[in-house]
Design a protein around this motif. Structure first.
Motif, PDB file in Angstrom:
ATOM      1  N   ALA A   1       0.857  -1.185   0.000  1.00 50.14           N
ATOM      2  CA  ALA A   1       0.000   0.000   0.000  1.00 50.14           C
ATOM      3  C   ALA A   1       0.894   1.237   0.000  1.00 50.14           C
ATOM      4  N   TYR A   2       0.307   2.365  -0.414  1.00 45.50           N
ATOM      5  CA  TYR A   2       1.064   3.609  -0.492  1.00 45.50           C
ATOM      6  C   TYR A   2       0.491   4.622   0.482  1.00 45.50           C
ATOM      7  N   GLU A   3       1.342   5.512   0.940  1.00 47.97           N
ATOM      8  CA  GLU A   3       0.899   6.556   1.851  1.00 47.97           C
ATOM      9  C   GLU A   3      -0.133   7.441   1.173  1.00 47.97           C
ATOM     10  N   ARG A   4      -1.123   7.875   1.943  1.00 52.44           N
ATOM     11  CA  ARG A   4      -2.136   8.756   1.390  1.00 52.44           C
ATOM     12  C   ARG A   4      -1.503  10.092   1.009  1.00 52.44           C
ATOM     13  N   PRO A   5      -1.903  10.650  -0.135  1.00 55.76           N
ATOM     14  CA  PRO A   5      -1.320  11.921  -0.556  1.00 55.76           C
ATOM     15  C   PRO A   5      -1.815  13.091   0.283  1.00 55.76           C
ATOM     16  N   THR A   6      -1.019  14.127   0.323  1.00 61.26           N
ATOM     17  CA  THR A   6      -1.447  15.374   0.956  1.00 61.26           C
ATOM     18  C   THR A   6      -2.101  16.253  -0.102  1.00 61.26           C
TER      19      THR A   6
ATOM     20  N   ASP B   1       1.106  23.777  -8.108  1.00 61.00           N
ATOM     21  CA  ASP B   1       2.359  24.503  -8.349  1.00 61.00           C
ATOM     22  C   ASP B   1       3.539  23.955  -7.569  1.00 61.00           C
ATOM     23  N   VAL B   2       3.299  23.180  -6.513  1.00 57.55           N
ATOM     24  CA  VAL B   2       4.415  22.648  -5.729  1.00 57.55           C
ATOM     25  C   VAL B   2       4.639  21.159  -5.973  1.00 57.55           C
ATOM     26  N   LEU B   3       3.763  20.536  -6.748  1.00 55.01           N
ATOM     27  CA  LEU B   3       3.938  19.119  -7.044  1.00 55.01           C
ATOM     28  C   LEU B   3       5.022  18.931  -8.111  1.00 55.01           C
ATOM     29  N   PRO B   4       5.725  17.810  -8.075  1.00 58.36           N
ATOM     30  CA  PRO B   4       6.732  17.549  -9.116  1.00 58.36           C
ATOM     31  C   PRO B   4       6.063  17.268 -10.461  1.00 58.36           C
ATOM     32  N   ARG B   5       6.838  17.362 -11.535  1.00 57.79           N
ATOM     33  CA  ARG B   5       6.351  17.062 -12.881  1.00 57.79           C
ATOM     34  C   ARG B   5       6.841  15.678 -13.295  1.00 57.79           C
ATOM     35  N   VAL B   6       6.051  15.023 -14.127  1.00 62.98           N
ATOM     36  CA  VAL B   6       6.466  13.767 -14.743  1.00 62.98           C
ATOM     37  C   VAL B   6       5.844  13.715 -16.138  1.00 62.98           C
ATOM     38  N   TRP B   7       6.610  13.215 -17.099  1.00 61.95           N
ATOM     39  CA  TRP B   7       6.133  13.093 -18.472  1.00 61.95           C
ATOM     40  C   TRP B   7       6.050  11.622 -18.843  1.00 61.95           C
ATOM     41  N   TRP B   8       4.980  11.249 -19.534  1.00 58.74           N
ATOM     42  CA  TRP B   8       4.764   9.881 -19.974  1.00 58.74           C
ATOM     43  C   TRP B   8       4.880   9.816 -21.493  1.00 58.74           C
ATOM     44  N   CYS B   9       5.590   8.808 -21.975  1.00 59.43           N
ATOM     45  CA  CYS B   9       5.709   8.547 -23.411  1.00 59.43           C
ATOM     46  C   CYS B   9       5.288   7.097 -23.638  1.00 59.43           C
ATOM     47  N   PRO B  10       3.984   6.844 -23.771  1.00 61.60           N
ATOM     48  CA  PRO B  10       3.492   5.463 -23.884  1.00 61.60           C
ATOM     49  C   PRO B  10       3.626   4.925 -25.302  1.00 61.60           C
TER      50      PRO B  10
ATOM     51  N   GLN C   1     -10.346   7.441  -3.521  1.00 61.61           N
ATOM     52  CA  GLN C   1      -9.808   8.244  -2.421  1.00 61.61           C
ATOM     53  C   GLN C   1      -8.451   8.869  -2.730  1.00 61.61           C
ATOM     54  N   GLY C   2      -7.893   8.563  -3.860  1.00 54.93           N
ATOM     55  CA  GLY C   2      -6.601   9.157  -4.220  1.00 54.93           C
ATOM     56  C   GLY C   2      -6.061   8.546  -5.497  1.00 54.93           C
ATOM     57  N   ASN C   3      -5.544   9.388  -6.392  1.00 55.59           N
ATOM     58  CA  ASN C   3      -4.993   8.857  -7.632  1.00 55.59           C
ATOM     59  C   ASN C   3      -3.681   9.549  -7.962  1.00 55.59           C
ATOM     60  N   ALA C   4      -3.127   9.221  -9.109  1.00 55.05           N
ATOM     61  CA  ALA C   4      -1.793   9.689  -9.478  1.00 55.05           C
ATOM     62  C   ALA C   4      -1.695  11.207  -9.537  1.00 55.05           C
ATOM     63  N   MET C   5      -2.803  11.898  -9.791  1.00 56.64           N
ATOM     64  CA  MET C   5      -2.775  13.352  -9.876  1.00 56.64           C
ATOM     65  C   MET C   5      -2.509  14.007  -8.522  1.00 56.64           C
ATOM     66  N   ASP C   6      -2.659  13.248  -7.440  1.00 52.71           N
ATOM     67  CA  ASP C   6      -2.366  13.795  -6.110  1.00 52.71           C
ATOM     68  C   ASP C   6      -0.877  13.813  -5.809  1.00 52.71           C
ATOM     69  N   TYR C   7      -0.074  13.146  -6.627  1.00 48.38           N
ATOM     70  CA  TYR C   7       1.360  13.038  -6.353  1.00 48.38           C
ATOM     71  C   TYR C   7       2.235  13.829  -7.328  1.00 48.38           C
ATOM     72  N   ALA C   8       1.692  14.167  -8.494  1.00 48.01           N
ATOM     73  CA  ALA C   8       2.508  14.847  -9.499  1.00 48.01           C
ATOM     74  C   ALA C   8       1.602  15.507 -10.530  1.00 48.01           C
ATOM     75  N   VAL C   9       2.179  16.456 -11.265  1.00 48.29           N
ATOM     76  CA  VAL C   9       1.519  17.043 -12.430  1.00 48.29           C
ATOM     77  C   VAL C   9       1.987  16.240 -13.638  1.00 48.29           C
TER      78      VAL C   9
ATOM     79  N   SER D   1      -0.516  25.567 -19.286  1.00 52.25           N
ATOM     80  CA  SER D   1      -1.527  24.570 -19.667  1.00 52.25           C
ATOM     81  C   SER D   1      -1.503  23.338 -18.783  1.00 52.25           C
ATOM     82  N   ALA D   2      -0.321  22.796 -18.506  1.00 48.91           N
ATOM     83  CA  ALA D   2      -0.234  21.558 -17.719  1.00 48.91           C
ATOM     84  C   ALA D   2      -0.795  21.758 -16.319  1.00 48.91           C
ATOM     85  N   HIS D   3      -0.383  22.844 -15.665  1.00 50.07           N
ATOM     86  CA  HIS D   3      -0.840  23.083 -14.295  1.00 50.07           C
ATOM     87  C   HIS D   3      -2.327  23.420 -14.248  1.00 50.07           C
TER      88      HIS D   3
END
Length: 565
Positions: A308-313, A318-327, A343-351, A535-537
């Motif tokens: 399991a993963y810790e619940r996001p804050t 603007d303070v979340l890290p960025r990540v780019w996906w190239c599928p 209750q929480g998804n990937a958008m809670d951890y990064a842009v 645009s991303a943010h």
């Protein structure tokens, strides 16, 4: 045996016969692969026949699980693909599709033998060449046509001669003199790369140059292959591999089908339970482990088999890290940024953003930083379907924000009109649908005078800041390979738009209009302009808020993606 033009068809037929028999000994497969290899490497054989032979060679190598041969067949075949892009037409889409599949398998085999950098180079070249195919053109191809039109014309003439004319009885004479048309065609490609500024024309880019794309955050290249599935993690430090041991190509296909069934129901209610089930699987098997490697999410107990993963804050965008996906492949069918639970998804951890290739991301970032644009921010605003009541509302809301926008609607919204005006504007907003045309996903626009005629290619834009594709419906996408929405978004990125916002799955008319209105409200600046660089943010904020307010309803439009810096 020497595989000259007079023997190539015989050898290829013999190898193809073996490939169609389900149960063959390894020795038989090896002999058949060698025959296909002989045809592929013979430079006097017409290129299209060499391409077919190389694809067959790769197919047989995959059946034998011969990693060295899989990689070598891919590298040999890929030398011919730029020639196809320069000279051929849509009739070769089957060959391009088979080559694309071989590229993913070759990358998987390269990873398996401990060469992640080589795998990255394979997948990057695959993405660049595939984008050129989808695009009907490519910035580099257009630049070559301007720099050396006579050379391109001779390439096309020779290609037609080799593949439309019967093989002459004097082929041996041609071979002795060294002036065979096939060899001349190859020499012309060498001549292209000898031109000033064309040394790397559609050629592979070394991994040490590709890592520049990770200057502002990691890029994750997801490879979906029958041999294995992996995440290539690209950072400023280099390239590493995260094996996705619990993801298989068949399992991925099943999840993509379930996702599509859940969201592509038109006006019917979404299958919310099925949708969250797919998003939960995507988090557990792929997205969660990737973010954990980057330290964006922490596991509560790494020793558990299903950690399991810790619940996001509730951190702001603007303070979340960025990540780019190239599928690649079937990964393009799934919304990676939505992976998780209610209750929480990937958008809670990064842009999260996406890119069609590392080079496309680097180019967009360079244009955004250094290109001087018209401060007027001219917009082309297109409503392709007047039967969309909320589409008209969307157009009116945007036009109020940008009153100087050039508007094309209904009968004016034709392929030719849009193609002629696209490069004159820095912002493009489209409202309507899309469809599959000749194996390529295109915006559903009208033809001049209602006549069925060849569609003009998407022109290179160069100075485009934002393309917003408010597509209600994408019909005819190929479930076996790509999301139609993804293919459409990548076409606009490679055409030269820095930022692309696109709906990658079916969306209700009203929901799509509301999403666009809120995005533009947040992109708007106090001085009366738009900030495409945000645009991303902005998209992250809008979708995240919609899910928090009503996660089930929001999922109807949440599969909207951002491509760019």
């Amino acid at each position: 045996m020497f595989a000259g033009p007079e023997w190539a068809s015989v050898l290829l037929a013999q190898a193809a016969f073996v490939s169609h028999v389900p149960k063959q000994s390894d020795a038989s497969l090896r002999r058949a692969a060698d025959k296909a290899r002989q045809v592929t490497i013979n430079r006097y054989v017409p290129p299209l026949q060499r391409l077919r032979a190389g694809l067959l060679w790769g197919e047989l190598a995959i059946r034998r699980n011969d990693s060295e041969d899989v990689v070598l067949s891919y590298e040999t075949v890929t030398e011919l693909v730029p020639l196809v892009l320069l000279t051929s037409g849509r009739e070769d889409s089957g060959h391009i599709s088979a080559w694309e599949e071989l590229s993913r398998e070759a990358a998987a085999h390269a990873i398996g033998v401990g060469a992640p950098e080589r795998a990255l180079e394979f997948l990057e070249q695959r993405s660049v060449l595939l984008s050129a195919w989808w695009q009907d053109s490519h910035a580099e191809v257009d630049r070559l046509r301007e720099a050396a039109p006579d050379l391109v014309a001779e390439l096309r003439r020779l290609w037609a001669f080799l593949h439309l004319a019967p093989q002459p009885a004097s082929s041996r004479t041609h071979r002795r003199k060294g002036t065979a048309p096939a060899r001349r065609l190859e020499q012309l490609v060498d001549a292209v790369r000898a031109l000033p500024g064309f040394a790397d024309f559609l050629a592979p880019v070394p991994a040490e140059r590709l890592v520049a794309a990770a200057s502002e955050g990691p890029v994750v290249v997801l490879n979906a292959a029958a041999h294995r599935c992996d995440a290539l993690l690209v950072t400023r430090q280099g390239v590493s591999v995260l094996p996705l041991h619990e993801v298989s190509l068949t399992g991925l296909a099943d999840q993509a089908q379930r996702y599509r069934s859940a969201v592509d129901e038109g006006p019917s209610p979404l299958d919310v339970h099925g949708l969250w089930s797919v998003l939960g699987w995507l988090w557990d098997k792929a997205v969660g482990p990737v973010l954990a490697v980057f330290g964006m999410v922490a596991r509560i107990d790494p020793g558990l088999p299903d950690p399991a993963y810790e619940r996001p804050t509730a951190a702001p965008s603007d303070v979340l890290p960025r990540v780019w996906w190239c599928p690649t492949g079937l990964f393009t069918m799934l919304p990676l940024h939505l992976a998780g639970q209610r209750q929480g998804n990937a958008m809670d951890y990064a842009v999260h953003s996406y890119t069609s290739s590392l080079q496309a991301l680097t180019s967009a970032r360079h244009r955004e930083t250094y290109l001087i644009r018209d401060p007027g921010q001219s917009m082309l605003l297109v409503l392709a379907d007047d039967d969309l009541p909320h589409g008209q509302r969307e157009l009116e809301a945007i036009h109020r924000r940008v009153p100087h926008a050039q508007v094309l609607r209904d009968a004016q919204a034709t392929d030719a009109n849009v193609a002629a005006r696209l490069s004159e504007h820095t912002i493009f907003h489209f409202i309507g649908g899309s469809h599959l045309d000749g194996g390529v996903t295109r915006l559903r626009l009208g033809a001049e005078d209602g006549r069925d005629r060849p569609r003009p290619p998407l022109p290179p834009v160069g100075g485009g800041a934002l393309a917003y594709l408010s597509v209600r419906e994408t019909s005819g996408s190929d479930l076996a390979h790509y999301s139609g929405g993804w293919a459409l978004a990548t076409r606009f990125q490679t055409a030269g738009f820095d930022h692309v916002i696109a709906l990658s799955a079916w969306a209700a008319d009203a929901a799509a209009a509301d999403l666009a209105r809120e995005v533009y409200e947040r992109l708007w600046t106090p001085d009366g302009g738009l900030r495409p660089g945000r645009s991303a943010h902005v998209l992250h904020q809008v979708v995240r808020r919609a899910i928090a307010e009503s996660s089930d309803r929001a999922l109807a439009i949440a599969a909207v993606v951002h491509l760019g810096p």
